[in-house]
Design a protein around this motif. Structure first.
Motif, mmCIF file in Angstrom:
data_model
loop_
_atom_site.group_PDB
_atom_site.id
_atom_site.type_symbol
_atom_site.label_atom_id
_atom_site.label_comp_id
_atom_site.label_asym_id
_atom_site.label_seq_id
_atom_site.Cartn_x
_atom_site.Cartn_y
_atom_site.Cartn_z
ATOM 1 N N ARG A 108 -31.493 -27.886 -37.377
ATOM 2 C CA ARG A 108 -30.073 -27.514 -37.309
ATOM 3 C C ARG A 108 -29.429 -27.604 -38.683
ATOM 4 N NH1 ARG A 108 -27.926 -29.772 -31.520
ATOM 5 N NH2 ARG A 108 -29.548 -28.771 -30.325
ATOM 6 N N ASP A 109 -30.248 -27.933 -39.675
ATOM 7 C CA ASP A 109 -29.778 -28.048 -41.047
ATOM 8 C C ASP A 109 -29.561 -26.637 -41.609
ATOM 9 O OD1 ASP A 109 -29.701 -28.193 -43.886
ATOM 10 O OD2 ASP A 109 -30.717 -30.132 -43.823
ATOM 11 N N LYS A 110 -28.312 -26.291 -41.843
ATOM 12 C CA LYS A 110 -27.962 -24.935 -42.292
ATOM 13 C C LYS A 110 -28.655 -24.575 -43.597
ATOM 14 C CE LYS A 110 -24.524 -21.501 -42.277
ATOM 15 N NZ LYS A 110 -25.377 -20.354 -42.167
ATOM 16 N N ALA A 111 -28.756 -25.517 -44.516
ATOM 17 C CA ALA A 111 -29.409 -25.242 -45.797
ATOM 18 C C ALA A 111 -30.883 -24.881 -45.591
ATOM 19 C CB ALA A 111 -29.280 -26.446 -46.728
ATOM 20 N N LEU A 112 -31.553 -25.570 -44.663
ATOM 21 C CA LEU A 112 -32.950 -25.239 -44.380
ATOM 22 C C LEU A 112 -33.067 -23.903 -43.653
ATOM 23 C CD1 LEU A 112 -34.474 -28.685 -43.333
ATOM 24 C CD2 LEU A 112 -34.862 -27.400 -45.439
ATOM 25 N N MET A 113 -32.132 -23.621 -42.750
ATOM 26 C CA MET A 113 -32.169 -22.351 -42.009
ATOM 27 C C MET A 113 -31.956 -21.162 -42.947
ATOM 28 S SD MET A 113 -30.274 -23.393 -38.379
ATOM 29 C CE MET A 113 -28.859 -22.503 -38.798
ATOM 30 N N ASP A 114 -31.078 -21.309 -43.917
ATOM 31 C CA ASP A 114 -30.722 -20.199 -44.803
ATOM 32 C C ASP A 114 -31.559 -20.149 -46.075
ATOM 33 O OD1 ASP A 114 -28.776 -19.539 -42.982
ATOM 34 O OD2 ASP A 114 -27.149 -20.496 -44.102
ATOM 35 N N GLY A 115 -32.282 -21.208 -46.368
ATOM 36 C CA GLY A 115 -33.021 -21.288 -47.631
ATOM 37 C C GLY A 115 -34.456 -20.809 -47.511
ATOM 38 N N CYS A 116 -35.179 -21.042 -48.576
ATOM 39 C CA CYS A 116 -36.576 -20.619 -48.654
ATOM 40 C C CYS A 116 -37.545 -21.805 -48.730
ATOM 41 C CB CYS A 116 -36.778 -19.738 -49.887
ATOM 42 S SG CYS A 116 -35.899 -18.176 -49.813
ATOM 43 N N ASP A 117 -37.062 -23.023 -48.428
ATOM 44 C CA ASP A 117 -37.963 -24.166 -48.401
ATOM 45 C C ASP A 117 -38.840 -24.065 -47.156
ATOM 46 O OD1 ASP A 117 -37.031 -25.347 -50.742
ATOM 47 O OD2 ASP A 117 -35.433 -26.394 -49.674
ATOM 48 N N TYR A 118 -39.998 -24.692 -47.212
ATOM 49 C CA TYR A 118 -40.904 -24.620 -46.083
ATOM 50 C C TYR A 118 -41.591 -25.951 -45.858
ATOM 51 C CZ TYR A 118 -43.389 -22.896 -50.205
ATOM 52 O OH TYR A 118 -43.854 -22.719 -51.484
ATOM 53 N N SER A 119 -42.197 -26.073 -44.690
ATOM 54 C CA SER A 119 -42.804 -27.332 -44.269
ATOM 55 C C SER A 119 -44.144 -27.057 -43.614
ATOM 56 C CB SER A 119 -41.876 -28.036 -43.275
ATOM 57 O OG SER A 119 -42.549 -29.111 -42.656
ATOM 58 N N PHE A 120 -45.109 -27.884 -43.933
ATOM 59 C CA PHE A 120 -46.407 -27.835 -43.263
ATOM 60 C C PHE A 120 -46.639 -29.109 -42.452
ATOM 61 C CE2 PHE A 120 -46.817 -25.093 -46.997
ATOM 62 C CZ PHE A 120 -47.200 -23.925 -46.374
ATOM 63 N N SER A 121 -45.650 -29.971 -42.387
ATOM 64 C CA SER A 121 -45.756 -31.215 -41.643
ATOM 65 C C SER A 121 -45.906 -30.904 -40.151
ATOM 66 C CB SER A 121 -44.503 -32.062 -41.869
ATOM 67 O OG SER A 121 -44.589 -33.252 -41.142
ATOM 68 N N GLY A 122 -46.770 -31.612 -39.496
ATOM 69 C CA GLY A 122 -46.965 -31.414 -38.066
ATOM 70 C C GLY A 122 -48.022 -30.408 -37.707
ATOM 71 N N LEU A 123 -48.525 -29.688 -38.696
ATOM 72 C CA LEU A 123 -49.605 -28.749 -38.401
ATOM 73 C C LEU A 123 -50.901 -29.498 -38.328
ATOM 74 C CD1 LEU A 123 -48.728 -25.722 -40.705
ATOM 75 C CD2 LEU A 123 -48.272 -25.985 -38.278
#
Length: 99
Positions: free
Chosen positions: A84-99
């Motif tokens: 629900r973090d707007k900056a993460l929703m609108d940005g280009c950062d990414y996550s591989f955690s949980g894979l």
């Protein structure tokens, strides 16, 4: 070497860091996004350990197994899909955690 045509986007992928960079010219770089937690290399190594592969890095061993695998056997989660973090929703950062 010929000079590259600018602008260009570089995807830097290493065992510990990943980032997407916009390059507008020589020395003119803007980081568009990067991993906020685990890098793809860490995700490969963790997956390899779960499968009992002890060699590091685990990526090459996983790649060999994947060539004979069925891509529909496992459904992987979509990282950050529930944020629900707007900056993460609108940005280009990414996550591989949980894979």
């Amino acid at each position: 070497f010929a000079a590259p045509d600018f602008p260009l986007i570089t995807l830097l992928v290493s065992g510990g860091h990943n980032m997407a960079v916009l390059t507008r010219g020589v020395g003119q770089h803007i980081i568009l996004g990067s991993t906020i937690d685990d890098s793809i290399g860490e995700a490969f190594d963790k997956t390899a350990r779960v499968l009992g592969i002890t060699q590091v890095p685990g990526g090459p061993h996983l790649e060999r197994l994947a060539k004979d695998g069925d891509p529909k056997v496992h459904v992987l989660p979509r990282p950050l899909s529930k944020t629900r973090d707007k900056a993460l929703m609108d940005g280009c950062d990414y996550s591989f955690s949980g894979l």
